[in-house]
Design an enzyme around this catalytic site. Structure first.
Site, PDB file in Angstrom:
ATOM      1  N   GLY A  65       0.887  -1.238   0.046  1.00 28.91           N
ATOM      2  CA  GLY A  65      -0.085  -0.067   0.071  1.00 28.91           C
ATOM      3  C   GLY A  65       0.914   1.380  -0.009  1.00 28.91           C
ATOM      4  O   GLY A  65       2.043   0.996  -0.363  1.00 28.91           O
ATOM      5  N   ARG A  66       0.543   2.275   0.341  1.00 23.24           N
ATOM      6  CA  ARG A  66       1.122   3.480   0.548  1.00 23.24           C
ATOM      7  C   ARG A  66       2.346   3.388   1.189  1.00 23.24           C
ATOM      8  O   ARG A  66       3.370   3.907   0.692  1.00 23.24           O
ATOM      9  CB  ARG A  66       0.288   4.999   1.216  1.00 23.24           C
ATOM     10  CG  ARG A  66      -1.101   5.087   0.453  1.00 23.24           C
ATOM     11  CD  ARG A  66      -1.650   5.811   1.448  1.00 23.24           C
ATOM     12  NE  ARG A  66      -3.325   6.015   1.099  1.00 23.24           N
ATOM     13  CZ  ARG A  66      -4.133   5.560   1.399  1.00 23.24           C
ATOM     14  NH1 ARG A  66      -4.098   4.344   1.918  1.00 23.24           N
ATOM     15  NH2 ARG A  66      -5.527   5.641   0.982  1.00 23.24           N
ATOM     16  N   ILE A  67       2.230   2.749   2.217  1.00 19.43           N
ATOM     17  CA  ILE A  67       3.717   2.863   3.374  1.00 19.43           C
ATOM     18  C   ILE A  67       4.691   1.962   2.479  1.00 19.43           C
ATOM     19  O   ILE A  67       5.842   2.333   2.339  1.00 19.43           O
ATOM     20  CB  ILE A  67       3.155   2.432   4.538  1.00 19.43           C
ATOM     21  CG1 ILE A  67       2.536   3.511   5.350  1.00 19.43           C
ATOM     22  CG2 ILE A  67       4.532   2.381   5.474  1.00 19.43           C
ATOM     23  CD1 ILE A  67       1.738   2.840   6.704  1.00 19.43           C
ATOM     24  N   ARG A 127      -1.820  -8.341  -2.371  1.00 20.97           N
ATOM     25  CA  ARG A 127      -3.018  -8.852  -2.644  1.00 20.97           C
ATOM     26  C   ARG A 127      -3.391  -8.632  -4.097  1.00 20.97           C
ATOM     27  O   ARG A 127      -3.614  -9.641  -4.956  1.00 20.97           O
ATOM     28  CB  ARG A 127      -4.132  -8.569  -1.854  1.00 20.97           C
ATOM     29  CG  ARG A 127      -4.865  -9.611  -0.886  1.00 20.97           C
ATOM     30  CD  ARG A 127      -5.843  -9.130  -0.288  1.00 20.97           C
ATOM     31  NE  ARG A 127      -5.922  -7.779   0.078  1.00 20.97           N
ATOM     32  CZ  ARG A 127      -6.537  -7.203   0.763  1.00 20.97           C
ATOM     33  NH1 ARG A 127      -7.672  -7.847   1.613  1.00 20.97           N
ATOM     34  NH2 ARG A 127      -6.835  -5.758   1.204  1.00 20.97           N
ATOM     35  N   ILE A 146       6.481  -3.769  10.868  1.00 16.82           N
ATOM     36  CA  ILE A 146       5.842  -2.489  11.355  1.00 16.82           C
ATOM     37  C   ILE A 146       4.339  -2.423  11.225  1.00 16.82           C
ATOM     38  O   ILE A 146       3.875  -1.450  11.215  1.00 16.82           O
ATOM     39  CB  ILE A 146       6.422  -1.260  10.679  1.00 16.82           C
ATOM     40  CG1 ILE A 146       6.426  -1.251   9.216  1.00 16.82           C
ATOM     41  CG2 ILE A 146       7.896  -0.880  11.147  1.00 16.82           C
ATOM     42  CD1 ILE A 146       6.663  -0.048   8.786  1.00 16.82           C
ATOM     43  N   ALA A 147       3.927  -3.667  10.790  1.00 15.18           N
ATOM     44  CA  ALA A 147       2.448  -3.810  10.491  1.00 15.18           C
ATOM     45  C   ALA A 147       1.438  -4.004  11.510  1.00 15.18           C
ATOM     46  O   ALA A 147       0.957  -2.929  12.193  1.00 15.18           O
ATOM     47  CB  ALA A 147       2.334  -4.879   9.390  1.00 15.18           C
ATOM     48  N   ARG A 148       1.423  -4.830  12.087  1.00 14.50           N
ATOM     49  CA  ARG A 148       0.323  -5.373  13.450  1.00 14.50           C
ATOM     50  C   ARG A 148       0.974  -6.433  14.008  1.00 14.50           C
ATOM     51  O   ARG A 148       1.453  -7.626  13.359  1.00 14.50           O
ATOM     52  CB  ARG A 148      -1.074  -5.492  12.719  1.00 14.50           C
ATOM     53  CG  ARG A 148      -1.860  -4.242  12.964  1.00 14.50           C
ATOM     54  CD  ARG A 148      -2.220  -3.756  14.069  1.00 14.50           C
ATOM     55  NE  ARG A 148      -2.957  -2.748  13.925  1.00 14.50           N
ATOM     56  CZ  ARG A 148      -2.393  -1.143  13.742  1.00 14.50           C
ATOM     57  NH1 ARG A 148      -1.132  -1.069  13.445  1.00 14.50           N
ATOM     58  NH2 ARG A 148      -3.377  -0.422  13.665  1.00 14.50           N
ATOM     59  N   GLU A 161       0.152  -7.038  22.133  1.00 18.50           N
ATOM     60  CA  GLU A 161       0.791  -5.944  22.944  1.00 18.50           C
ATOM     61  C   GLU A 161      -0.144  -5.194  23.767  1.00 18.50           C
ATOM     62  O   GLU A 161      -1.378  -5.421  23.468  1.00 18.50           O
ATOM     63  CB  GLU A 161       1.424  -5.089  21.706  1.00 18.50           C
ATOM     64  CG  GLU A 161       0.401  -4.233  20.836  1.00 18.50           C
ATOM     65  CD  GLU A 161       1.081  -3.618  19.837  1.00 18.50           C
ATOM     66  OE1 GLU A 161       1.939  -4.063  19.154  1.00 18.50           O
ATOM     67  OE2 GLU A 161       0.866  -2.462  19.654  1.00 18.50           O
ATOM     68  N   HIS A 182       5.638   0.100  19.363  1.00 18.70           N
ATOM     69  CA  HIS A 182       4.572   0.408  18.454  1.00 18.70           C
ATOM     70  C   HIS A 182       4.849   2.090  18.186  1.00 18.70           C
ATOM     71  O   HIS A 182       3.776   2.726  18.564  1.00 18.70           O
ATOM     72  CB  HIS A 182       3.282   0.006  18.995  1.00 18.70           C
ATOM     73  CG  HIS A 182       2.119   0.162  17.757  1.00 18.70           C
ATOM     74  ND1 HIS A 182       1.239  -1.028  17.773  1.00 18.70           N
ATOM     75  CD2 HIS A 182       2.300   0.781  16.615  1.00 18.70           C
ATOM     76  CE1 HIS A 182       0.348  -0.680  16.753  1.00 18.70           C
ATOM     77  NE2 HIS A 182       0.828   0.375  15.696  1.00 18.70           N
ATOM     78  N   ILE A 183       5.848   2.425  17.624  1.00 19.01           N
ATOM     79  CA  ILE A 183       6.104   3.981  17.493  1.00 19.01           C
ATOM     80  C   ILE A 183       6.556   4.328  16.161  1.00 19.01           C
ATOM     81  O   ILE A 183       6.912   5.517  15.759  1.00 19.01           O
ATOM     82  CB  ILE A 183       7.244   4.303  18.412  1.00 19.01           C
ATOM     83  CG1 ILE A 183       8.766   3.663  18.247  1.00 19.01           C
ATOM     84  CG2 ILE A 183       7.064   4.291  19.781  1.00 19.01           C
ATOM     85  CD1 ILE A 183       9.927   4.046  18.684  1.00 19.01           C
TER      86      ILE A 183
END
Ligand code: GLV
Length: 331
Positions: free
Chosen positions: A156-158, A179, A238-240, A269, A287-288
């Site tokens: 995606g964008r990131i 996807r 860095i996703a989830r 978390e 998560h920063i």
């Protein structure tokens, strides 16, 4: 005349609260503790809108228990804390904060990847512990970043912003899996080549995860996937939390089945799998990825503007379920 009331579930910047106060009576949880589901429902009584964070689950039960609630505005681009279909069914609009955090989050993703590849925290701990009493040619020798192969899962964008950094800044060969494949112009601009997931795992020197969490992406990287990676590879998430099987990763790091990992997000978390705390070859951050003052303020302001615009004009800026506007949205 009484004004509509809204809730801000966590502490936010004072100017964001003031911005909202120009339109609403604002109940602000500036104590900043996470509200329990029962406390959340209690504080939402009589509220037409809420600014939320990933710490609060907002689902059909919340919508049902808070009949006046018309909009929930997440201060995050990810929204796996929302049950969007249930909110749509209940007529509650949901929004998130895309775009304003893209570049900052990509900066952090790259920083974490670099720290992981070049063993930054491991070597700093060594120095702080007073163990630096000699120098050796192979001391904290890490993995090359420039010129290596960057694998991106989730484009995606990131993901695209990370690809640009890798390709244009570090001369990396960029491969990605997503996807859906990007259009040719975007692929060319990111200098990124689409591959299947197996190729991504097999060829990446540095694999970075930037895909949204969903039932399908749960444990997208587990023992079987790690086994397909190069033993010299690094993994950055860095996703989830939950996209990586943290127990399987900790075991793989311990046995050096991959070289190292960088994790900003964790399953369950703020708890962290205890085995991750004992392996040296992992860089851990709380998560920063979007945490700069400017970006966090921009995220909170966008969430506030979503609430203001929806409740005053009916047109939110970044809706997740715009299809309910005029067709089932709560009046
Ligand atoms: C942070 O994780 C976000 O989704 O914005």
């Amino acid at each position: 005349m009484t004004r509509p009331a809204i809730l801000i579930t966590r502490k936010v910047f004072p100017d964001v609260v003031e911005h909202l106060r120009q339109h609403f009576d604002v109940d602000h949880n500036d104590a900043d503790g996470v509200l329990s589901p029962a406390q959340l429902i209690e504080r939402l009584q009589g509220k037409v809108g809420a600014l939320t964070t990933g710490s609060e689950r907002i689902d059909g039960a919340v919508a049902g228990a808070c009949p006046q609630l018309r909009i929930v505005a997440n201060i995050a681009v990810g929204y796996n804390n929302f049950d969007v279909p249930a909110l749509s069914a209940a007529g509650v609009l949901a929004t998130n904060t895309p775009d304003v955090l893209t570049e900052t989050t990509a900066d952090f993703g790259f920083a974490l990847l670099m720290a992981t590849a070049r063993r930054l925290t491991e070597s700093e701990h060594f120095l702080r512990a007073g163990q630096w009493n000699r120098w050796a040619l192979d001391m904290f020798a890490g993995a090359e970043v420039h010129g290596s192969t960057l694998g991106i899962l989730g484009m995606g964008r990131i993901g695209q912003a990370i690809a640009r950094r890798g390709a244009h800044g570090f001369g990396m060969k960029v491969i990605y899996h997503n996807r859906s494949r990007l259009d040719a112009a975007t692929e060319a601009e990111c200098k990124a080549r689409y591959v299947d997931k197996a190729t991504l795992l097999r060829e990446a020197d540095h694999l970075i995860l930037v895909l949204p969490y969903s039932a399908e992406s749960h444990h997208a990287i587990g023992a079987a996937e790690i086994a397909q990676m190069k033993p010299t590879a690094t993994l950055t998430n860095i996703a989830r939390g939950g996209i990586v099987d943290d127990a399987a990763l900790a075991a793989a790091l311990k046995e050096r089945r991959i070289a190292a990992a960088g994790l900003d997000v964790f399953e369950g978390e703020p708890k962290v799998h205890p085995d991750l705390l004992t392996v040296p070859n992992v860089v851990l951050t709380p998560h920063i990825a979007s945490a700069t003052i400017q970006t966090r303020r921009a995220m909170a302001m966008l969430a506030a503007d979503n609430v203001i615009d929806y409740l005053t004009t009916g047109q939110p800026r970044t809706p997740l379920n715009a299809d309910i506007i005029g067709k089932g949205a709560r009046p």
